[in-house]
Write an enzyme that holds these catalytic residues in place. Structure first.
Site, short mmCIF file in Angstrom:
data_model
loop_
_atom_site.label_atom_id
_atom_site.label_comp_id
_atom_site.label_asym_id
_atom_site.label_seq_id
_atom_site.Cartn_x
_atom_site.Cartn_y
_atom_site.Cartn_z
N LYS A 79 -9.85 2.02 2.32
CA LYS A 79 -8.82 0.89 1.75
C LYS A 79 -8.56 -0.13 3.10
O LYS A 79 -8.10 0.39 4.27
CB LYS A 79 -7.67 1.41 1.28
N ILE A 341 4.01 6.96 0.14
CA ILE A 341 3.48 7.85 0.77
C ILE A 341 3.95 7.65 2.22
O ILE A 341 4.47 8.69 3.16
CB ILE A 341 2.15 8.25 0.75
#
Length: 497
Positions: A79, A341
């Site tokens: 990503k 996260i």
């Protein structure tokens, strides 16, 4: 201060949060601690947080986790940023990339030179000067020397928890199966003494980590720590999620597509795509959200739509007595910038830095909570920015977001950039200047002026400066392989769906 040494750690709850805590503590302090994690196979986890930011790369390096093994085990892809579609207005798109853009001068950021270049018709789009952004647009990726590419991951959260469980058990963590039925406290201090399971077993500890999700069994239900509601700034309170089969190559960025009363995510993994809709229930019913999501996914739907309810906000304190809340138990900021996260990792690192080995100290607790609040408020402001600075007037939801009163701290950042083009970063803030610049420009804020240091460059020199940066970006991206091919060569998953 308690004089008892902290040696017995009890982690209440598994999932991403619980097993990240287990991995961090066991890999770092495992030889000195007795670490137990209690979870039940019968209790599901939210488990839809599949997009991450570059801080997870750092977290894994600190724990010496092999990246290829991790990505293969979690169906991972790379990503480079997040694509925001329809946020400024319907049909207008931009990317918030993880890279740095251009080259700064010590007195002023690159945006000032770019702004002058735009005035003189010498500059292209702001993103033309960022490797990560251009690579994302062309669906390319590779690891570059000397950390030349900033990246994160798309992962399967359920598989990630399994991967970390195996990792943690290798460093001595003991997993205990069972449902928590009671939390026992000391009569004199109110500290947590033990958790009782449905089997009747009591798990005693010196320090308890609450990873029980939105239920917050320890920090909320037992210690009654208040929750600060941010719904007046972050109106979305619901999400619906489904998985679909992949129908094309995985792109190296998350897609965030603004809809009539919220936004849709699309996260590509190796063998499937994670999809979801975050929305405000005042403007869209659960059934309408399901239908909207299913009408806007690609590929065969593999799971039943699952609705998740939440309240954006934070615990006023995330460390209370001998309990530290991590993950959803500590608070929730919607996943627009994939920070969930990250916040788990930050809590773990903060706890390791302030670990109460010789006893729990109120000054440690105070500092831990101060840092946590500052970080959460910074991230909150960054998320609110996306909703508030918009030209959309097509639905009641967007009109409400555009006209709402925002935190004074965010208003200052917006005013500063609009008037002067300046962005200043406070210590330990997650989002750097370039992140704020990309989103504010993408949402339509154009500064009224630039720093006068840019005027020291004549047109010819400024043109060469900008062209050299753009040429370097273009030549770098030209040599990169396609993201899909790189993933298959680097970390092809060993399991399939």
């Amino acid at each position: 201060m308690t004089s008892n040494r902290v040696q017995k750690i009890v982690i209440a709850g598994g999932g991403t949060a619980g097993w990240m805590v287990a991995a961090g503590l066991s890999r770092t302090l495992g030889k000195a601690l007795d670490i137990k994690l209690v979870e039940s196979d019968e209790i599901g986890t939210v488990g839809v947080g599949e997009a991450t930011i570059p801080t997870l790369v750092t977290f894994h390096r600190l724990l010496d986790i092999n990246e290829q093994e991790f990505m293969a085990a979690t169906q991972g892809t790379f990503k480079l940023g997040i694509g925001f579609e329809n946020w400024r207005n319907v049909g207008q798109h931009y990317i918030h990339s993880f890279g740095t853009t251009g080259k700064d001068h010590w007195t002023a950021g690159f945006q000032h030179f770019w702004l002058k270049g735009r005035q003189r018709n010498l500059a292209g789009d702001y993103g033309d000067y960022c490797v990560e952004l251009k690579a994302a647009l062309e669906n390319k990726f590779a690891h570059l020397p000397r950390g030349g590419m900033n990246y994160a991951f798309h992962i399967d959260a359920g598989l990630y928890a399994k991967f970390l469980r195996k990792f943690s058990e290798g460093y001595g963590v003991q997993r205990i199966e069972g449902k928590i039925t009671n939390v026992l406290t000391h009569d004199d201090s109110g500290f947590i003494k033990a958790i009782r399971l449905d089997s009747g077993a009591e798990i005693e500890g010196d320090l308890f980590i609450d990873c029980t999700g939105f239920r917050a069994l320890l920090i909320g239900q037992t210690l009654h720590e208040p929750y600060e509601d941010w719904s007046h700034w972050l109106p979305c309170d619901s999400a619906v999620a489904v998985q679909t089969e992949s129908v094309g190559e995985a792109v190296p960025y998350t897609r965030s597509i603004a809809r009539e009363a919220g936004w849709q995510w699309r996260i590509p993994l190796q063998s499937r795509v994670g999809n979801g809709m975050v929305y405000c229930s005042r403007y869209l019913s659960d059934e309408q959200a399901k239908q909207s999501l299913l009408a806007n996914v690609e590929g065969k739907v593999r799971t039943e739509p699952r609705v998740i309810k939440f309240k954006p906000g934070q615990r006023r304190q995330t460390w209370v007595k001998n309990c530290v809340a991590v993950g959803l138990a500590s608070g929730f900021i919607e996943p627009l910038e994939s920070t969930s996260i990250h916040l788990i990792g930050r809590s773990i690192i903060r706890l390791l830095q302030m670990f109460p080995g010789t006893g729990i100290n109120p000054t440690d607790i105070e500092e831990f909570n101060r840092q946590t609040v500052a970080e959460l408020e910074h991230i909150r402001d960054f998320i609110v920015l996306h909703y508030h600075v918009t030209d959309r007037q097509d639905t009641p939801f967007w009109n409400a977001c555009r006209t709402m009163k925002i935190p004074a701290s965010l208003q200052h950042r917006i005013d500063l950039f609009r008037e002067t083009g300046r962005v200043f970063r406070f210590q330990n803030e997650l989002f750097a200047e370039n992140s704020w610049i990309q989103v504010m420009l993408g949402q339509g804020i154009v500064p009224k002026q630039y720093h006068q240091v840019a005027d020291l460059m004549g047109d010819a020199e400024l043109s060469r400066f900008l062209d050299q940066i753009k040429s370097h970006v273009d030549s770098t991206v030209l040599q990169l392989p396609k993201h899909q091919a790189y993933v298959e060569q680097y970390c092809k998953a060993s399991v399939s769906y």
